[in-house]
Write a protein that holds these residues in place. Structure first.
Motif, PDB file in Angstrom:
ATOM      1  N   ASP A  51      16.965  11.507  -3.669  1.00  0.00           N
ATOM      2  CA  ASP A  51      18.207  11.328  -4.424  1.00  0.00           C
ATOM      3  C   ASP A  51      18.184  10.052  -5.244  1.00  0.00           C
ATOM      4  O   ASP A  51      18.881   9.941  -6.260  1.00  0.00           O
ATOM      5  N   ALA A  52      17.380   9.078  -4.804  1.00  0.00           N
ATOM      6  CA  ALA A  52      17.292   7.798  -5.496  1.00  0.00           C
ATOM      7  C   ALA A  52      15.926   7.188  -5.231  1.00  0.00           C
ATOM      8  O   ALA A  52      15.270   7.519  -4.237  1.00  0.00           O
ATOM      9  N   VAL A  53      15.504   6.302  -6.126  1.00  0.00           N
ATOM     10  CA  VAL A  53      14.304   5.498  -5.907  1.00  0.00           C
ATOM     11  C   VAL A  53      14.708   4.038  -6.073  1.00  0.00           C
ATOM     12  O   VAL A  53      15.367   3.674  -7.048  1.00  0.00           O
ATOM     13  N   ALA A  54      14.320   3.204  -5.089  1.00  0.00           N
ATOM     14  CA  ALA A  54      14.629   1.776  -5.127  1.00  0.00           C
ATOM     15  C   ALA A  54      13.402   1.018  -5.615  1.00  0.00           C
ATOM     16  O   ALA A  54      12.302   1.183  -5.076  1.00  0.00           O
ATOM     17  N   PHE A  55      13.603   0.198  -6.633  1.00  0.00           N
ATOM     18  CA  PHE A  55      12.530  -0.619  -7.203  1.00  0.00           C
ATOM     19  C   PHE A  55      12.838  -2.086  -6.948  1.00  0.00           C
ATOM     20  O   PHE A  55      13.955  -2.547  -7.214  1.00  0.00           O
ATOM     21  N   LEU A  78       2.036  -0.437  -5.519  1.00  0.00           N
ATOM     22  CA  LEU A  78       1.071  -1.488  -5.841  1.00  0.00           C
ATOM     23  C   LEU A  78       0.703  -2.240  -4.580  1.00  0.00           C
ATOM     24  O   LEU A  78       1.263  -2.017  -3.513  1.00  0.00           O
ATOM     25  N   ARG A  79      -0.264  -3.116  -4.704  1.00  0.00           N
ATOM     26  CA  ARG A  79      -0.623  -4.033  -3.621  1.00  0.00           C
ATOM     27  C   ARG A  79      -0.871  -5.401  -4.239  1.00  0.00           C
ATOM     28  O   ARG A  79      -1.232  -5.507  -5.420  1.00  0.00           O
ATOM     29  N   ILE A  80      -0.656  -6.416  -3.440  1.00  0.00           N
ATOM     30  CA  ILE A  80      -0.859  -7.784  -3.899  1.00  0.00           C
ATOM     31  C   ILE A  80      -2.253  -8.232  -3.494  1.00  0.00           C
ATOM     32  O   ILE A  80      -2.639  -8.113  -2.331  1.00  0.00           O
ATOM     33  N   VAL A  81      -3.002  -8.710  -4.467  1.00  0.00           N
ATOM     34  CA  VAL A  81      -4.350  -9.213  -4.204  1.00  0.00           C
ATOM     35  C   VAL A  81      -4.331 -10.727  -4.352  1.00  0.00           C
ATOM     36  O   VAL A  81      -4.195 -11.241  -5.468  1.00  0.00           O
ATOM     37  N   PRO A  82      -4.429 -11.488  -3.237  1.00  0.00           N
ATOM     38  CA  PRO A  82      -4.443 -12.951  -3.352  1.00  0.00           C
ATOM     39  C   PRO A  82      -5.731 -13.421  -4.019  1.00  0.00           C
ATOM     40  O   PRO A  82      -6.781 -12.787  -3.911  1.00  0.00           O
ATOM     41  N   LEU A  83      -5.636 -14.543  -4.697  1.00  0.00           N
ATOM     42  CA  LEU A  83      -6.799 -15.082  -5.405  1.00  0.00           C
ATOM     43  C   LEU A  83      -7.210 -16.442  -4.844  1.00  0.00           C
ATOM     44  O   LEU A  83      -7.580 -17.348  -5.581  1.00  0.00           O
ATOM     45  N   GLY A  94      13.641   6.959  -2.108  1.00  0.00           N
ATOM     46  CA  GLY A  94      12.246   6.578  -2.275  1.00  0.00           C
ATOM     47  C   GLY A  94      12.122   5.068  -2.365  1.00  0.00           C
ATOM     48  O   GLY A  94      12.937   4.410  -3.007  1.00  0.00           O
ATOM     49  N   VAL A  95      11.105   4.516  -1.717  1.00  0.00           N
ATOM     50  CA  VAL A  95      10.854   3.070  -1.730  1.00  0.00           C
ATOM     51  C   VAL A  95       9.463   2.835  -2.300  1.00  0.00           C
ATOM     52  O   VAL A  95       8.477   3.398  -1.808  1.00  0.00           O
ATOM     53  N   THR A  96       9.377   2.008  -3.339  1.00  0.00           N
ATOM     54  CA  THR A  96       8.103   1.736  -4.014  1.00  0.00           C
ATOM     55  C   THR A  96       7.490   0.410  -3.598  1.00  0.00           C
ATOM     56  O   THR A  96       6.373   0.093  -4.001  1.00  0.00           O
ATOM     57  N   ALA A  97       8.207  -0.386  -2.811  1.00  0.00           N
ATOM     58  CA  ALA A  97       7.765  -1.741  -2.490  1.00  0.00           C
ATOM     59  C   ALA A  97       6.548  -1.739  -1.580  1.00  0.00           C
ATOM     60  O   ALA A  97       6.364  -0.836  -0.750  1.00  0.00           O
ATOM     61  N   ALA A  98       5.733  -2.765  -1.739  1.00  0.00           N
ATOM     62  CA  ALA A  98       4.657  -3.041  -0.789  1.00  0.00           C
ATOM     63  C   ALA A  98       5.083  -4.216   0.083  1.00  0.00           C
ATOM     64  O   ALA A  98       5.185  -4.098   1.299  1.00  0.00           O
ATOM     65  N   ARG A  99       5.397  -5.339  -0.545  1.00  0.00           N
ATOM     66  CA  ARG A  99       5.868  -6.524   0.170  1.00  0.00           C
ATOM     67  C   ARG A  99       7.328  -6.329   0.578  1.00  0.00           C
ATOM     68  O   ARG A  99       8.126  -5.843  -0.205  1.00  0.00           O
ATOM     69  N   ARG A 100       7.656  -6.674   1.804  1.00  0.00           N
ATOM     70  CA  ARG A 100       9.002  -6.568   2.383  1.00  0.00           C
ATOM     71  C   ARG A 100       9.504  -5.118   2.435  1.00  0.00           C
ATOM     72  O   ARG A 100      10.699  -4.870   2.525  1.00  0.00           O
ATOM     73  N   ALA A 101       8.578  -4.163   2.385  1.00  0.00           N
ATOM     74  CA  ALA A 101       8.975  -2.751   2.452  1.00  0.00           C
ATOM     75  C   ALA A 101       9.627  -2.433   3.790  1.00  0.00           C
ATOM     76  O   ALA A 101      10.615  -1.701   3.856  1.00  0.00           O
ATOM     77  N   ASP A 102       9.080  -2.993   4.882  1.00  0.00           N
ATOM     78  CA  ASP A 102       9.629  -2.693   6.212  1.00  0.00           C
ATOM     79  C   ASP A 102      11.084  -3.126   6.304  1.00  0.00           C
ATOM     80  O   ASP A 102      11.915  -2.422   6.894  1.00  0.00           O
ATOM     81  N   GLU A 103      11.405  -4.272   5.718  1.00  0.00           N
ATOM     82  CA  GLU A 103      12.780  -4.772   5.758  1.00  0.00           C
ATOM     83  C   GLU A 103      13.715  -3.844   4.993  1.00  0.00           C
ATOM     84  O   GLU A 103      14.801  -3.498   5.476  1.00  0.00           O
ATOM     85  N   LEU A 104      13.288  -3.416   3.798  1.00  0.00           N
ATOM     86  CA  LEU A 104      14.123  -2.526   2.991  1.00  0.00           C
ATOM     87  C   LEU A 104      14.301  -1.176   3.681  1.00  0.00           C
ATOM     88  O   LEU A 104      15.416  -0.627   3.732  1.00  0.00           O
ATOM     89  N   VAL A 120      -2.091 -16.941  -9.386  1.00  0.00           N
ATOM     90  CA  VAL A 120      -2.156 -17.060  -7.933  1.00  0.00           C
ATOM     91  C   VAL A 120      -2.521 -15.733  -7.264  1.00  0.00           C
ATOM     92  O   VAL A 120      -3.257 -15.692  -6.301  1.00  0.00           O
ATOM     93  N   TYR A 121      -1.974 -14.647  -7.753  1.00  0.00           N
ATOM     94  CA  TYR A 121      -2.303 -13.325  -7.209  1.00  0.00           C
ATOM     95  C   TYR A 121      -2.086 -12.295  -8.300  1.00  0.00           C
ATOM     96  O   TYR A 121      -1.478 -12.577  -9.330  1.00  0.00           O
ATOM     97  N   ARG A 122      -2.589 -11.106  -8.065  1.00  0.00           N
ATOM     98  CA  ARG A 122      -2.446 -10.029  -9.045  1.00  0.00           C
ATOM     99  C   ARG A 122      -1.879  -8.797  -8.356  1.00  0.00           C
ATOM    100  O   ARG A 122      -2.115  -8.546  -7.184  1.00  0.00           O
ATOM    101  N   TRP A 123      -1.127  -8.015  -9.135  1.00  0.00           N
ATOM    102  CA  TRP A 123      -0.713  -6.683  -8.679  1.00  0.00           C
ATOM    103  C   TRP A 123      -1.830  -5.709  -9.012  1.00  0.00           C
ATOM    104  O   TRP A 123      -2.359  -5.717 -10.106  1.00  0.00           O
ATOM    105  N   MET A 124      -2.163  -4.868  -8.057  1.00  0.00           N
ATOM    106  CA  MET A 124      -3.176  -3.839  -8.263  1.00  0.00           C
ATOM    107  C   MET A 124      -2.623  -2.502  -7.766  1.00  0.00           C
ATOM    108  O   MET A 124      -1.723  -2.477  -6.920  1.00  0.00           O
ATOM    109  N   PRO A 125      -3.167  -1.376  -8.266  1.00  0.00           N
ATOM    110  CA  PRO A 125      -2.741  -0.079  -7.713  1.00  0.00           C
ATOM    111  C   PRO A 125      -3.068  -0.014  -6.223  1.00  0.00           C
ATOM    112  O   PRO A 125      -3.995  -0.683  -5.751  1.00  0.00           O
ATOM    113  N   PRO A 126      -2.319   0.768  -5.452  1.00  0.00           N
ATOM    114  CA  PRO A 126      -2.615   0.873  -4.009  1.00  0.00           C
ATOM    115  C   PRO A 126      -3.988   1.481  -3.775  1.00  0.00           C
ATOM    116  O   PRO A 126      -4.462   2.313  -4.565  1.00  0.00           O
TER     117      PRO A 126
END
Length: 372
Positions: free
Chosen positions: A198-202, A42-47, A15-25, A173-179
């Motif tokens: 079998d595993a979750v990567a954080f 989560l998602r990153i909300v720029p300010l 399982g992958v929980t990342a939003a940023r750089r998820a494609d790379e992982l 600079v930015y905030r984490w928000m729920p997806p």
């Protein structure tokens, strides 16, 4: 979920929980044979248009602080870009050249240097705790410290500096928000609860906290924590990321270098080490999450078959009754014929029917080779 070619993670689901750089992982995991369930936590909300960030930027330009702490590369870059958009880019960079500039880790250091600046110091551990220790050791009484926040407040950090006499200027600079779409995260949670991963990567502490918060909203937090404590491996990119899980007594694993590549390499070591390998009917059988290696050949197995095989492997060589096997089948009801059907499919999937022996009127057993 996708099945991929044989590799060190073949037969395992991550399982992958990342939003940023998820494609790379995800690409790194799939390249090594893993199936992936992606549930951004989560998602990153720029300010860039946020009045708080604009006010903090003006304050730093007009009244330069003694210290600026840059905590994330994406946040530092976003801050400089936002300042440039407002027409304050050169003023901010001029101010930052005059301060003691601390960069939390190598990626932040890279962003600092890309902006034409040079950091004063960066910790080897990439830990905010080490940054705090340095500041307190230097003494901050009467000093102004600007802190680039990394998506959520850092109350312990700020309180320690304030108690030591510093005036802290937060730079949000930015905030984490729920997806926005909770569907993928809920599917990942369901997979954790059912043992389908079998595993979750954080890759960030906010993502770990968000997964647990969503589980609480659904009323399954205790079950999710229990699964992560026992059945599902929790792998974190670093010790800071692990903190929300460790607070729940979830065992976590982290690579020595806090990067995606070492994180994946750690999974390539840990997951195969957790698999069960048995000598059965002259074959070497390695039982993985959703597949079996028979003499090194990958054999995908349906979930019902994996449930049966898992129970047989827990009692290798012993006869397991049809009634016990029926209870292990997901949603099988009371018809023991379902065991015979699932067993036939399991044998076909394994490609070696003699691995599992039928014991007439009693049940089934793995044909475990005798030990020499």
């Amino acid at each position: 979920m996708d099945q991929h070619e044989h590799g060190p993670l073949a037969g395992f689901t991550v399982g992958v929980t990342a939003a940023r750089r998820a494609d790379e992982l995800i690409a790194l995991l799939r390249r090594r044979g893993a199936a992936v369930v992606h549930g951004p936590a989560l998602r990153i909300v720029p300010l860039a248009d946020d009045t708080e960030l604009l006010a903090a930027t003006k304050e730093i330009i007009e009244d330069t602080p003694d210290v600026v702490v840059a905590t994330t590369a994406i946040g530092f870059r976003g801050w400089v870009e936002a300042a440039e958009g407002w027409g304050y880019g050169s003023g901010l960079l001029d101010a930052l050249r005059k301060v003691e500039l601390l960069a939390r880790g190598p990626k932040v250091k890279g962003a600092v240097r890309a902006a034409g600046l040079t950091e004063t110091w960066s910790p080897g551990s990439e830990s905010m705790a080490e940054v705090l220790d340095r500041l307190l050791a230097e003494g901050v009484d009467g000093r102004r410290v600007a802190l680039q926040l990394h998506g959520e407040p850092l109350p312990g950090f700020v309180e320690a500096l304030t108690a030591a006499g510093a005036a802290v200027v937060p730079v949000p600079v930015y905030r984490w928000m729920p997806p926005e779409d909770l569907g993928p995260l809920d599917r990942l949670l369901d997979a954790v609860l059912s043992g389908a991963v079998d595993a979750v990567a954080f890759t960030s502490a906010p993502a770990a906290a968000s997964l647990l918060a969503r589980a609480a909203e659904r009323g399954v937090r205790d079950r999710a924590v229990e699964a992560l404590r026992h059945e599902v491996l929790a792998v974190c990119v670093g010790p800071v990321t692990a903190l929300p899980l460790q607070a729940e007594n979830v065992p976590t694993h982290q690579p020595e270098r806090f990067r995606l590549g070492p994180l994946v390499q750690l999974l390539c070591t840990e997951l195969p080490a957790r698999s069960r390998t048995l000598p059965v009917a002259g074959h070497r059988v390695e039982i993985r999450g959703h597949a079996v290696l028979v003499d090194g050949e990958l054999r995908p197995v349906p979930p019902a078959g994996m449930a049966l095989l898992g129970l047989l492997a827990r009692r290798p060589g012993w006869v397991v009754s049809r009634a016990d096997l029926l209870r292990a089948l997901p949603g099988a009801g009371r018809d023991e014929h379902a065991v015979e059907t699932a067993m036939a499919r399991l044998r076909a999937a394994l490609g070696a029917p003699k691995l599992i022996q039928t014991v007439v009127k009693r049940g089934y057993r793995l044909s475990l080779d005798p030990t020499p």
